[in-house]
Design a protein around this motif. Structure first.
Motif, PDB file in Angstrom:
ATOM      1  N   TYR A   5       0.743  -1.224  -0.101  1.00  0.00           N
ATOM      2  CA  TYR A   5      -0.128   0.056   0.184  1.00  0.00           C
ATOM      3  C   TYR A   5       0.797   1.289  -0.009  1.00  0.00           C
ATOM      4  O   TYR A   5       0.558   2.343  -0.700  1.00  0.00           O
ATOM      5  CB  TYR A   5      -0.773  -0.061   1.184  1.00  0.00           C
ATOM      6  N   PHE A   6       1.958   1.257   0.966  1.00  0.00           N
ATOM      7  CA  PHE A   6       2.918   2.462   0.849  1.00  0.00           C
ATOM      8  C   PHE A   6       3.762   2.637  -0.473  1.00  0.00           C
ATOM      9  O   PHE A   6       3.643   3.801  -0.894  1.00  0.00           O
ATOM     10  CB  PHE A   6       3.642   2.420   1.968  1.00  0.00           C
ATOM     11  N   ALA A   7       3.998   1.563  -0.973  1.00  0.00           N
ATOM     12  CA  ALA A   7       4.688   1.789  -2.520  1.00  0.00           C
ATOM     13  C   ALA A   7       3.686   2.512  -3.397  1.00  0.00           C
ATOM     14  O   ALA A   7       4.226   3.270  -4.237  1.00  0.00           O
ATOM     15  CB  ALA A   7       5.366   0.480  -2.713  1.00  0.00           C
ATOM     16  N   LYS A   8       2.513   1.913  -3.454  1.00  0.00           N
ATOM     17  CA  LYS A   8       1.527   2.207  -4.352  1.00  0.00           C
ATOM     18  C   LYS A   8       1.213   3.818  -4.196  1.00  0.00           C
ATOM     19  O   LYS A   8       1.051   4.597  -5.004  1.00  0.00           O
ATOM     20  CB  LYS A   8       0.284   1.462  -4.358  1.00  0.00           C
ATOM     21  N   LEU A   9       1.278   4.185  -2.688  1.00  0.00           N
ATOM     22  CA  LEU A   9       0.718   5.592  -2.488  1.00  0.00           C
ATOM     23  C   LEU A   9       1.899   6.641  -2.909  1.00  0.00           C
ATOM     24  O   LEU A   9       1.632   7.344  -3.828  1.00  0.00           O
ATOM     25  CB  LEU A   9       0.592   5.737  -0.859  1.00  0.00           C
ATOM     26  N   VAL A  10       3.141   6.031  -2.884  1.00  0.00           N
ATOM     27  CA  VAL A  10       4.541   6.900  -2.984  1.00  0.00           C
ATOM     28  C   VAL A  10       4.284   6.913  -4.528  1.00  0.00           C
ATOM     29  O   VAL A  10       4.775   8.083  -5.124  1.00  0.00           O
ATOM     30  CB  VAL A  10       5.738   6.288  -2.583  1.00  0.00           C
ATOM     31  N   LYS A  11       4.254   5.748  -5.142  1.00  0.00           N
ATOM     32  CA  LYS A  11       4.069   5.886  -6.810  1.00  0.00           C
ATOM     33  C   LYS A  11       3.044   6.686  -7.346  1.00  0.00           C
ATOM     34  O   LYS A  11       3.244   7.665  -8.365  1.00  0.00           O
ATOM     35  CB  LYS A  11       3.872   4.488  -7.342  1.00  0.00           C
ATOM     36  N   HIS A  12       1.747   6.823  -6.843  1.00  0.00           N
ATOM     37  CA  HIS A  12       0.748   7.608  -7.171  1.00  0.00           C
ATOM     38  C   HIS A  12       1.415   8.889  -6.835  1.00  0.00           C
ATOM     39  O   HIS A  12       0.754  10.001  -7.429  1.00  0.00           O
ATOM     40  CB  HIS A  12      -0.493   7.369  -6.096  1.00  0.00           C
ATOM     41  N   MET A  13       1.800   9.329  -5.846  1.00  0.00           N
ATOM     42  CA  MET A  13       2.150  10.867  -5.486  1.00  0.00           C
ATOM     43  C   MET A  13       3.326  11.502  -6.562  1.00  0.00           C
ATOM     44  O   MET A  13       2.995  12.241  -6.892  1.00  0.00           O
ATOM     45  CB  MET A  13       2.801  11.012  -3.994  1.00  0.00           C
ATOM     46  N   LYS A  14       4.156  10.554  -6.968  1.00  0.00           N
ATOM     47  CA  LYS A  14       5.233  10.665  -8.117  1.00  0.00           C
ATOM     48  C   LYS A  14       4.527  11.076  -9.274  1.00  0.00           C
ATOM     49  O   LYS A  14       4.872  12.147 -10.077  1.00  0.00           O
ATOM     50  CB  LYS A  14       6.278   9.750  -7.876  1.00  0.00           C
ATOM     51  N   ASN A  15       3.558  10.114  -9.548  1.00  0.00           N
ATOM     52  CA  ASN A  15       2.929  10.336 -10.984  1.00  0.00           C
ATOM     53  C   ASN A  15       1.732  11.267 -11.266  1.00  0.00           C
ATOM     54  O   ASN A  15       1.880  11.896 -12.064  1.00  0.00           O
ATOM     55  CB  ASN A  15       2.392   8.902 -11.408  1.00  0.00           C
ATOM     56  N   VAL A  16       1.155  11.393 -10.265  1.00  0.00           N
ATOM     57  CA  VAL A  16       0.152  12.563 -10.207  1.00  0.00           C
ATOM     58  C   VAL A  16       0.467  13.833  -9.592  1.00  0.00           C
ATOM     59  O   VAL A  16       0.040  14.803 -10.432  1.00  0.00           O
ATOM     60  CB  VAL A  16      -1.313  11.901  -9.289  1.00  0.00           C
ATOM     61  N   TYR A  17       1.150  14.027  -8.829  1.00  0.00           N
ATOM     62  CA  TYR A  17       1.312  15.456  -8.036  1.00  0.00           C
ATOM     63  C   TYR A  17       2.838  15.806  -8.399  1.00  0.00           C
ATOM     64  O   TYR A  17       3.026  16.876  -8.025  1.00  0.00           O
ATOM     65  CB  TYR A  17       1.160  15.065  -6.715  1.00  0.00           C
ATOM     66  N   TYR A  18       3.454  14.748  -9.153  1.00  0.00           N
ATOM     67  CA  TYR A  18       4.750  15.431  -9.583  1.00  0.00           C
ATOM     68  C   TYR A  18       5.817  15.790  -8.229  1.00  0.00           C
ATOM     69  O   TYR A  18       6.164  16.989  -8.150  1.00  0.00           O
ATOM     70  CB  TYR A  18       4.706  16.377 -10.363  1.00  0.00           C
ATOM     71  N   ILE A  19       5.694  15.208  -7.120  1.00  0.00           N
ATOM     72  CA  ILE A  19       5.942  15.620  -5.712  1.00  0.00           C
ATOM     73  C   ILE A  19       7.615  15.715  -5.670  1.00  0.00           C
ATOM     74  O   ILE A  19       7.826  16.627  -5.187  1.00  0.00           O
ATOM     75  CB  ILE A  19       5.727  14.345  -4.675  1.00  0.00           C
ATOM     76  N   GLU A  20       8.224  15.037  -6.407  1.00  0.00           N
ATOM     77  CA  GLU A  20       9.685  15.167  -6.415  1.00  0.00           C
ATOM     78  C   GLU A  20      10.164  16.297  -7.220  1.00  0.00           C
ATOM     79  O   GLU A  20      11.085  17.080  -6.681  1.00  0.00           O
ATOM     80  CB  GLU A  20      10.381  13.943  -7.214  1.00  0.00           C
ATOM     81  N   SER A  21       9.659  16.706  -8.190  1.00  0.00           N
ATOM     82  CA  SER A  21       9.944  17.928  -8.817  1.00  0.00           C
ATOM     83  C   SER A  21       9.620  19.102  -8.187  1.00  0.00           C
ATOM     84  O   SER A  21      10.162  20.302  -8.327  1.00  0.00           O
ATOM     85  CB  SER A  21       9.281  18.011 -10.329  1.00  0.00           C
ATOM     86  N   GLU A  22       8.435  19.123  -7.649  1.00  0.00           N
ATOM     87  CA  GLU A  22       7.775  19.999  -6.689  1.00  0.00           C
ATOM     88  C   GLU A  22       8.678  20.355  -5.357  1.00  0.00           C
ATOM     89  O   GLU A  22       9.014  21.467  -5.110  1.00  0.00           O
ATOM     90  CB  GLU A  22       6.474  20.000  -6.493  1.00  0.00           C
ATOM     91  N   LEU A  23       9.378  19.304  -4.869  1.00  0.00           N
ATOM     92  CA  LEU A  23       9.999  19.312  -3.477  1.00  0.00           C
ATOM     93  C   LEU A  23      11.435  19.930  -3.894  1.00  0.00           C
ATOM     94  O   LEU A  23      11.706  20.767  -3.080  1.00  0.00           O
ATOM     95  CB  LEU A  23      10.323  18.079  -3.107  1.00  0.00           C
ATOM     96  N   THR A  24      11.866  19.689  -5.131  1.00  0.00           N
ATOM     97  CA  THR A  24      13.159  20.530  -5.457  1.00  0.00           C
ATOM     98  C   THR A  24      13.070  21.969  -5.512  1.00  0.00           C
ATOM     99  O   THR A  24      14.207  22.678  -5.459  1.00  0.00           O
ATOM    100  CB  THR A  24      13.674  19.761  -6.730  1.00  0.00           C
ATOM    101  N   LYS A  25      11.822  22.415  -5.773  1.00  0.00           N
ATOM    102  CA  LYS A  25      11.649  23.860  -6.011  1.00  0.00           C
ATOM    103  C   LYS A  25      11.569  24.581  -4.635  1.00  0.00           C
ATOM    104  O   LYS A  25      11.572  25.828  -4.653  1.00  0.00           O
ATOM    105  CB  LYS A  25      10.261  24.327  -6.849  1.00  0.00           C
ATOM    106  N   LEU A  26      11.426  23.927  -3.500  1.00  0.00           N
ATOM    107  CA  LEU A  26      11.420  24.588  -2.259  1.00  0.00           C
ATOM    108  C   LEU A  26      12.790  25.029  -1.689  1.00  0.00           C
ATOM    109  O   LEU A  26      13.796  24.603  -2.049  1.00  0.00           O
ATOM    110  CB  LEU A  26      10.916  23.475  -1.323  1.00  0.00           C
ATOM    111  N   THR A  27      12.625  26.235  -1.180  1.00  0.00           N
ATOM    112  CA  THR A  27      13.748  27.011  -0.565  1.00  0.00           C
ATOM    113  C   THR A  27      13.411  27.221   0.677  1.00  0.00           C
ATOM    114  O   THR A  27      12.371  27.483   1.067  1.00  0.00           O
ATOM    115  CB  THR A  27      14.271  28.050  -1.483  1.00  0.00           C
ATOM    116  N   ASP A  28      14.379  27.605   1.501  1.00  0.00           N
ATOM    117  CA  ASP A  28      14.225  28.361   3.046  1.00  0.00           C
ATOM    118  C   ASP A  28      15.392  29.287   3.157  1.00  0.00           C
ATOM    119  O   ASP A  28      16.264  29.494   2.236  1.00  0.00           O
ATOM    120  CB  ASP A  28      14.144  27.179   3.723  1.00  0.00           C
ATOM    121  N   LEU A  29      15.453  29.846   4.194  1.00  0.00           N
ATOM    122  CA  LEU A  29      16.232  30.849   4.499  1.00  0.00           C
ATOM    123  C   LEU A  29      17.643  30.473   5.567  1.00  0.00           C
ATOM    124  O   LEU A  29      18.155  31.156   5.935  1.00  0.00           O
ATOM    125  CB  LEU A  29      15.494  32.146   5.399  1.00  0.00           C
ATOM    126  N   ARG A  30      17.798  29.288   5.737  1.00  0.00           N
ATOM    127  CA  ARG A  30      18.821  28.789   6.413  1.00  0.00           C
ATOM    128  C   ARG A  30      20.269  29.133   5.625  1.00  0.00           C
ATOM    129  O   ARG A  30      20.367  29.018   4.300  1.00  0.00           O
ATOM    130  CB  ARG A  30      18.828  27.210   6.691  1.00  0.00           C
TER     131      ARG A  30
END
Length: 65
Positions: A5-30
């Motif tokens: 179930y967890f592997a399917k959920l992660v695969k779904h997040m990658k394919n539908v929400y493009y979570i990996e590419s969106e996370l690389t766009k995040l920045t912070d003030l550190r």
């Protein structure tokens, strides 16, 4: 609970929400951070998905190497 179930959920997040590419766009003030912002947010998201109550329950030293 279904098997993988967890592997399917992660695969779904990658394919539908493009979570990996969106996370690389995040920045912070550190200044000169040890860990990338995407790594930190990924761990927090996984903790939320796994319903971990505290960061002390995580043994994530293998992930941050």
């Amino acid at each position: 609970m279904r098997k993988n179930y967890f592997a399917k959920l992660v695969k779904h997040m990658k394919n539908v929400y493009y979570i990996e590419s969106e996370l690389t766009k995040l920045t912070d003030l550190r200044v000169n951070p040890t860990y990338d912002t995407a790594q930190v947010i990924t761990l927090v998201l996984l903790g939320f998905l796994l319903r971990i109550k505290s960061f002390n329950e995580l043994n994530i030293s293998w992930f941050l190497v």
